[in-house]
Motif scaffolding. Sequence first.
Motif, PDB file in Angstrom:
ATOM      1  N   THR A  70       0.835  -1.202   0.000  1.00 50.81           N
ATOM      2  CA  THR A  70       0.000   0.000   0.000  1.00 50.81           C
ATOM      3  C   THR A  70       0.870   1.254   0.000  1.00 50.81           C
ATOM      4  OG1 THR A  70      -1.716  -1.184   1.228  1.00 50.81           O
ATOM      5  CG2 THR A  70      -1.839   1.231   1.203  1.00 50.81           C
ATOM      6  N   TYR A  71       1.872   1.279   0.877  1.00 50.26           N
ATOM      7  CA  TYR A  71       2.752   2.450   0.948  1.00 50.26           C
ATOM      8  C   TYR A  71       3.602   2.590  -0.316  1.00 50.26           C
ATOM      9  CZ  TYR A  71       1.486   2.749   5.888  1.00 50.26           C
ATOM     10  OH  TYR A  71       0.790   2.869   7.066  1.00 50.26           O
ATOM     11  N   ILE A  72       4.045   1.478  -0.865  1.00 44.38           N
ATOM     12  CA  ILE A  72       4.827   1.528  -2.101  1.00 44.38           C
ATOM     13  C   ILE A  72       3.974   2.080  -3.242  1.00 44.38           C
ATOM     14  CG2 ILE A  72       5.984   0.103  -3.844  1.00 44.38           C
ATOM     15  CD1 ILE A  72       6.840  -1.754  -1.505  1.00 44.38           C
ATOM     16  N   GLY A  73       2.695   1.689  -3.270  1.00 48.30           N
ATOM     17  CA  GLY A  73       1.785   2.237  -4.278  1.00 48.30           C
ATOM     18  C   GLY A  73       1.631   3.739  -4.147  1.00 48.30           C
ATOM     19  N   PHE A  74       1.519   4.217  -2.915  1.00 44.01           N
ATOM     20  CA  PHE A  74       1.451   5.658  -2.688  1.00 44.01           C
ATOM     21  C   PHE A  74       2.698   6.351  -3.227  1.00 44.01           C
ATOM     22  CE2 PHE A  74      -1.762   4.733   0.645  1.00 44.01           C
ATOM     23  CZ  PHE A  74      -2.687   5.709   0.327  1.00 44.01           C
ATOM     24  N   MET A  75       3.855   5.783  -2.943  1.00 52.70           N
ATOM     25  CA  MET A  75       5.119   6.398  -3.360  1.00 52.70           C
ATOM     26  C   MET A  75       5.232   6.448  -4.883  1.00 52.70           C
ATOM     27  SD  MET A  75       7.594   4.614  -0.501  1.00 52.70           S
ATOM     28  CE  MET A  75       9.108   5.409  -1.064  1.00 52.70           C
ATOM     29  N   PHE A  76       4.752   5.420  -5.547  1.00 54.17           N
ATOM     30  CA  PHE A  76       4.815   5.390  -7.013  1.00 54.17           C
ATOM     31  C   PHE A  76       3.985   6.525  -7.612  1.00 54.17           C
ATOM     32  CE2 PHE A  76       2.795   4.106 -10.999  1.00 54.17           C
ATOM     33  CZ  PHE A  76       3.901   3.876 -11.802  1.00 54.17           C
ATOM     34  N   PHE A  77       2.741   6.650  -7.161  1.00 58.52           N
ATOM     35  CA  PHE A  77       1.872   7.683  -7.723  1.00 58.52           C
ATOM     36  C   PHE A  77       2.345   9.091  -7.348  1.00 58.52           C
ATOM     37  CE2 PHE A  77      -1.067   4.121  -8.190  1.00 58.52           C
ATOM     38  CZ  PHE A  77      -1.600   4.386  -9.449  1.00 58.52           C
ATOM     39  N   MET A  78       2.880   9.254  -6.158  1.00 51.96           N
ATOM     40  CA  MET A  78       3.413  10.559  -5.764  1.00 51.96           C
ATOM     41  C   MET A  78       4.612  10.942  -6.626  1.00 51.96           C
ATOM     42  SD  MET A  78       3.138  10.236  -1.621  1.00 51.96           S
ATOM     43  CE  MET A  78       1.591  10.482  -0.747  1.00 51.96           C
ATOM     44  N   SER A  79       5.453   9.967  -6.972  1.00 49.79           N
ATOM     45  CA  SER A  79       6.598  10.234  -7.847  1.00 49.79           C
ATOM     46  C   SER A  79       6.132  10.641  -9.239  1.00 49.79           C
ATOM     47  CB  SER A  79       7.493   8.991  -7.949  1.00 49.79           C
ATOM     48  OG  SER A  79       8.010   8.635  -6.678  1.00 49.79           O
ATOM     49  N   ALA A  80       5.094   9.980  -9.741  1.00 51.37           N
ATOM     50  CA  ALA A  80       4.554  10.340 -11.053  1.00 51.37           C
ATOM     51  C   ALA A  80       4.011  11.769 -11.037  1.00 51.37           C
ATOM     52  CB  ALA A  80       3.448   9.360 -11.447  1.00 51.37           C
TER      53      ALA A  80
END
Length: 436
Positions: free
Chosen positions: A146-156
């Motif tokens: 879940t946290y990794i998914g957040f980090m991916f979208f925030m980076s995009a």
Amino acid sequence: MFNALTGMGGGGQVNHKAANNANTALYTTFAVFGILSGGIYNLLGPRLTLAAGCSTYVLYAGSFLYYNHYQHQGFAIATGAILGIGAGLLWAGEGAIMTSYPPPHRKGSYISLFWSIFNMGGVIRGIIPFVLNYNRNDAASVNDGTYIGFMFFMSAGTLLSLAILPPRKVIRDDGTRCTNMKYSSVSIEATEILKLFMNWKMLLIAPAAWASNFFYTYQFNNVNGALFNLRTRGFNNVFYWGAQMLGSVGIGYIMDFSFSRRRIRGFVGIGVVAVLGTAIWGGGLANQLRYAHHDLPDKLDFKDSGSAFAGPIVLYLSYGLLDAIFQSMVYWLIGTLADDSETLSRYSGFYKGIQSAGAAVAWQMDSHNLPSMKQLAVNWSLTTVSYPLLLLLVMLAVKDEEKNVEVEEGNVEVETKMQATITSTEPFFAADVSKA
């Protein structure tokens, strides 16, 4: 993405203390840099301001990934403070763009468009933790994915911010241009920021700004976090942020199209928000009477049937609706006070700074276990006090829109010249055809 993360209650952790302390650090620095970032935007421009701000969100989400494994809240608190700096930059840039790029008569529509896109992220990110934690209804915290998914979208999002156009390249639908942004100096911005604290218009907005993020703590931790199990919190957030999208569209229509005069639209918009807000907080009081801060009922699951689940979920999505109409209405008011991005970036920064100071206090109130009933009473009182002050602002500062006489005169002049040219060439064409 940040909204979805905090909307799970405690940042997705069963113990709210780490998230509360991180959010206190966040909103403390946000209060300072929210006010300063309007000036920073005028120095750096939209692209650098937004990219720098967005990058700090990735670090914040990563701190909860770290906390999942080591249970050390120091890193989360430090990244919260850094995020406060970045959030100030992001929201000052966002506020300037949202209020200065649209034509004057369409600011409510553009604000609602932004708010819908903004909360679509919350809807999507509410679905992801719900799916990833679907089979973990008794879990203490969300999983690493879940946290990794957040980090991916925030980076995009950080990379996408580099595609924002500067004001000088924006041409509106009606052919007008945004004001050409003139990059400022540190001394000028420092002076202009200090003047905001003596600006009576900003002082009238200040109570609404203080209230506008104050209620998040109560809604996320003491309603969503207190009443529902982990997977259902993500399920609820789909409706919370979805209700925000609907609310922003509705209030945007009222502020732009309900009446021909802008001042009347301002009065009506504030009245609608006041009535709905009073009704929703009244429903919150009825719900809060069912449980106390230290005596929580059994956690509800989205599969539960009957009024036990239906009442609290309807209340929670109503809180989302209120957030959208309240903040969209305030942004519309800010947008009516000026048209140039330099001034509006400072106004938006001031709004976010005061808003964040209120949020820092709210997170600490919950961290020190202030009873839920008292938190609800404070929230209801703050929003109620702001309505008459905003009405006074409309009465004294908001002017009715004037037709763009210059554009109309320019169009008439062009049409006249074209007609004169056609008339003068008719004999030539006739003679030319005759010769042929």
